[in-house]
Design an enzyme around this catalytic site. Sequence first.
Site, mmCIF file in Angstrom:
data_model
loop_
_atom_site.group_PDB
_atom_site.id
_atom_site.type_symbol
_atom_site.label_atom_id
_atom_site.label_comp_id
_atom_site.label_asym_id
_atom_site.label_seq_id
_atom_site.Cartn_x
_atom_site.Cartn_y
_atom_site.Cartn_z
ATOM 1 N N HIS A 26 41.317 -1.304 37.564
ATOM 2 C CA HIS A 26 41.735 -2.314 38.669
ATOM 3 C C HIS A 26 40.662 -3.272 38.868
ATOM 4 C CE1 HIS A 26 43.594 -4.084 42.132
ATOM 5 N NE2 HIS A 26 42.452 -4.012 42.842
ATOM 6 N N GLU A 69 35.282 -6.777 43.012
ATOM 7 C CA GLU A 69 35.757 -6.859 44.495
ATOM 8 C C GLU A 69 34.563 -7.576 45.240
ATOM 9 O OE1 GLU A 69 38.738 -6.772 44.926
ATOM 10 O OE2 GLU A 69 39.840 -4.979 44.194
ATOM 11 N N ARG A 118 44.232 -12.972 55.121
ATOM 12 C CA ARG A 118 44.338 -11.694 54.563
ATOM 13 C C ARG A 118 44.944 -11.806 53.118
ATOM 14 N NH1 ARG A 118 44.560 -5.414 56.146
ATOM 15 N NH2 ARG A 118 43.948 -4.578 54.069
ATOM 16 N N LYS A 144 35.232 -8.005 54.663
ATOM 17 C CA LYS A 144 36.598 -7.670 54.858
ATOM 18 C C LYS A 144 37.140 -7.226 56.386
ATOM 19 C CE LYS A 144 40.276 -4.895 52.758
ATOM 20 N NZ LYS A 144 40.774 -4.057 51.789
ATOM 21 N N LYS A 157 45.257 -0.582 53.774
ATOM 22 C CA LYS A 157 46.403 -0.865 53.079
ATOM 23 C C LYS A 157 46.581 0.502 52.258
ATOM 24 C CE LYS A 157 46.761 -5.671 51.938
ATOM 25 N NZ LYS A 157 46.728 -6.643 50.995
ATOM 26 N N HIS A 178 44.212 -10.888 42.012
ATOM 27 C CA HIS A 178 45.139 -9.872 42.064
ATOM 28 C C HIS A 178 46.595 -10.008 41.350
ATOM 29 C CE1 HIS A 178 41.601 -8.392 44.138
ATOM 30 N NE2 HIS A 178 42.255 -6.898 44.597
ATOM 31 N N GLU A 213 48.490 -9.162 57.263
ATOM 32 C CA GLU A 213 48.685 -10.260 55.661
ATOM 33 C C GLU A 213 49.903 -11.087 56.205
ATOM 34 O OE1 GLU A 213 47.571 -8.816 52.104
ATOM 35 O OE2 GLU A 213 48.945 -10.484 51.052
ATOM 36 N N HIS A 245 47.133 -7.521 38.691
ATOM 37 C CA HIS A 245 48.134 -6.441 38.841
ATOM 38 C C HIS A 245 49.094 -6.573 37.587
ATOM 39 C CE1 HIS A 245 47.850 -6.011 43.354
ATOM 40 N NE2 HIS A 245 47.052 -5.349 42.773
ATOM 41 N N ARG A 302 55.467 11.216 60.639
ATOM 42 C CA ARG A 302 55.475 9.868 61.112
ATOM 43 C C ARG A 302 54.262 9.292 61.440
ATOM 44 N NH1 ARG A 302 60.056 11.473 63.959
ATOM 45 N NH2 ARG A 302 62.124 10.821 62.669
ATOM 46 N N ASN A 340 43.374 -11.335 47.958
ATOM 47 C CA ASN A 340 44.000 -10.961 46.653
ATOM 48 C C ASN A 340 43.841 -11.917 45.487
ATOM 49 O OD1 ASN A 340 45.594 -8.634 47.573
ATOM 50 N ND2 ASN A 340 46.866 -10.253 48.847
HETATM 51 P P1 NAD Z 1 39.706 5.388 41.290
HETATM 52 O O1 NAD Z 1 39.902 5.850 42.431
HETATM 53 O O2 NAD Z 1 40.427 5.667 40.024
HETATM 54 O O3 NAD Z 1 38.076 5.936 40.663
HETATM 55 C C1 NAD Z 1 37.458 5.590 39.733
HETATM 56 C C2 NAD Z 1 37.085 6.826 38.914
HETATM 57 O O4 NAD Z 1 35.950 7.089 39.406
HETATM 58 C C3 NAD Z 1 38.091 8.027 38.694
HETATM 59 O O5 NAD Z 1 37.916 8.697 37.474
HETATM 60 C C4 NAD Z 1 37.479 8.986 39.858
HETATM 61 O O6 NAD Z 1 37.815 10.138 40.029
HETATM 62 C C5 NAD Z 1 35.903 8.649 39.616
HETATM 63 N N1 NAD Z 1 35.005 8.945 40.978
HETATM 64 C C6 NAD Z 1 35.242 8.624 42.087
HETATM 65 N N2 NAD Z 1 34.132 8.676 42.756
HETATM 66 C C7 NAD Z 1 33.027 9.163 41.946
HETATM 67 C C8 NAD Z 1 31.666 9.531 41.992
HETATM 68 N N3 NAD Z 1 31.213 9.426 43.008
HETATM 69 N N4 NAD Z 1 30.933 9.945 40.985
HETATM 70 C C9 NAD Z 1 31.848 9.801 39.409
HETATM 71 N N5 NAD Z 1 33.053 9.676 39.603
HETATM 72 C C10 NAD Z 1 33.762 9.327 40.668
HETATM 73 O O7 NAD Z 1 39.288 3.880 41.197
HETATM 74 P P2 NAD Z 1 38.849 2.891 42.315
HETATM 75 O O8 NAD Z 1 38.272 1.619 41.508
HETATM 76 O O9 NAD Z 1 37.967 3.591 43.193
HETATM 77 O O10 NAD Z 1 40.048 2.553 43.112
HETATM 78 C C11 NAD Z 1 41.062 1.616 42.413
HETATM 79 C C12 NAD Z 1 42.312 1.834 43.277
HETATM 80 O O11 NAD Z 1 42.077 1.272 44.588
HETATM 81 C C13 NAD Z 1 43.454 1.200 42.526
HETATM 82 O O12 NAD Z 1 44.576 1.855 42.699
HETATM 83 C C14 NAD Z 1 43.704 -0.112 43.473
HETATM 84 O O13 NAD Z 1 45.047 -0.659 43.529
HETATM 85 C C15 NAD Z 1 43.214 0.353 44.862
HETATM 86 N N6 NAD Z 1 42.611 -0.695 45.707
HETATM 87 C C16 NAD Z 1 43.409 -0.626 47.171
HETATM 88 C C17 NAD Z 1 42.939 -1.574 48.035
HETATM 89 C C18 NAD Z 1 43.198 -1.495 49.304
HETATM 90 O O14 NAD Z 1 43.045 -2.295 50.123
HETATM 91 N N7 NAD Z 1 43.828 -0.435 49.623
HETATM 92 C C19 NAD Z 1 41.911 -2.594 47.797
HETATM 93 C C20 NAD Z 1 41.485 -2.501 46.438
HETATM 94 C C21 NAD Z 1 41.945 -1.716 45.172
HETATM 95 N N1 GLY Z 2 42.429 -5.588 48.782
HETATM 96 C C1 GLY Z 2 43.326 -6.648 49.402
HETATM 97 C C2 GLY Z 2 43.477 -6.207 50.924
HETATM 98 O O1 GLY Z 2 42.946 -5.408 51.563
HETATM 99 O O2 GLY Z 2 44.117 -6.905 51.700
#
Ligand code: NAD
Ligand code: GLY
Length: 360
Positions: free
Chosen positions: A262, A182, A238, A224, A140, A245, A234, A249, A118, A242
């Site tokens: 993404h 972003e 917030r 942010k 998130k 998005h 949200e 998505h 939890r 998006n």
């Molecule tokens: P990712 O986590 O897939 O990373 C991108 C690639 O880079 C992967 O292959 C990873 O292994 C590689 N990588 C990571 N760090 C590295 C480094 N320093 N050197 C070399 N390679 C490296 O993608 P991302 O773009 O970081 O994140 C996308 C994800 O984030 C999506 O799933 C999206 O939905 C999510 N997201 C979440 C939020 C949130 O608020 N929680 C906001 C935006 C996006």
């Molecule tokens: N990436 C959208 C949020 O964090 O609200």
Amino acid sequence: MITLGVDLGDRSYPIYIGESLLDQGELIRQHIPGNSALVVCNTTVAPLYLDKVEQALGGLKHESVILPDGEEHKNLTVLNTIYDALLQHRFDRNTTIIALGGGVVGDMAGFAAASYQRGVHLIQIPTTLLSQVDSSVGGKTGVNHALGKNMIGAFYQPRAVLADTTTLNTLPDRELSAGLAEIIKYGLIKKPDFFDWLQTNMNALLQRDTDALAKAIEVSCQTKAEVVAADERESGQRALLNLGHTFGHAIETGMGYGEWLHGEAVGAGMCMAARMSQQLGWIDDNAVAQTVALIEQAKLPTMAPASMTVEQFMQLMAVDKKVLDGVLRLVLLKAIGHAVVTNDYTQQQLEQAVAVSLPT
Ligand code: NAD
Ligand code: GLY
């Protein structure tokens, strides 16, 4: 090093941004309340940075779990391997989960922290540009479902975010561009001056100029943090984060997770949102042209995938998290630097907006 804060009362936390932060063990250790930690990483990031983090943990009991790399692995099956590791090593409720990687690792490790016993402590160490400017901040967490992106998850804040900008040196160019999507988003939704700055400095960012990247990360995290502090769960502003998005998505799910990054889907999605805003008469041709040009300059797609159809978009967008009581709310633009959440459009206008973004 720059230190920003996310102001959430007794759950407030710092965001550290700077070079070689992983070499400063105390920076991480001071945010670990107990005597154990599990580092969640993936097969690409572990060989690059896991040693450094393990060294930083010093004498603390620690283990690591290494996930397969890719958006297509952001699901409940792979999430379960984190719970397996936690239980096999008998980690208790005072454990800290450390997310070391991009947004995929961050979202999954974050959800594991939110749900294991939890809730256990969480530290985010983002290593992609996208995760340093967006996903590691704000709490998130979650995983995808085959029928919808990020559909299973929780709000769960970390105790600290450490964005070591030196880790960006190993990031592939395509991933750098994904992060720029972003960053552009913050300019479009509420920072017109930052949008102007990005127009001038996009080439420096693409060339990984240290000062330009540091400024872009700082302004993005600051923006942010402000939005999250005002509306953590949200219920209002917030949702502006998006922008692009809902369309994006739909592209990620429709194309199959991992096919479009993404950030690439968000880039094209923001162009679609700009075109729709123009069709509704809210922004002029020049604002659309500037938006599309900046996204293109960041080496991101500006059109939807040719293989998708209007009908597919409509079906996929119907399961967006911004659907409330059956009505899809969209984030659209009233000006560059001024986004709104709205349902003030017709189905026909939405279909038309998608149609003009599909390559002929
Ligand atoms: P990712 O986590 O897939 O990373 C991108 C690639 O880079 C992967 O292959 C990873 O292994 C590689 N990588 C990571 N760090 C590295 C480094 N320093 N050197 C070399 N390679 C490296 O993608 P991302 O773009 O970081 O994140 C996308 C994800 O984030 C999506 O799933 C999206 O939905 C999510 N997201 C979440 C939020 C949130 O608020 N929680 C906001 C935006 C996006
Ligand atoms: N990436 C959208 C949020 O964090 O609200």
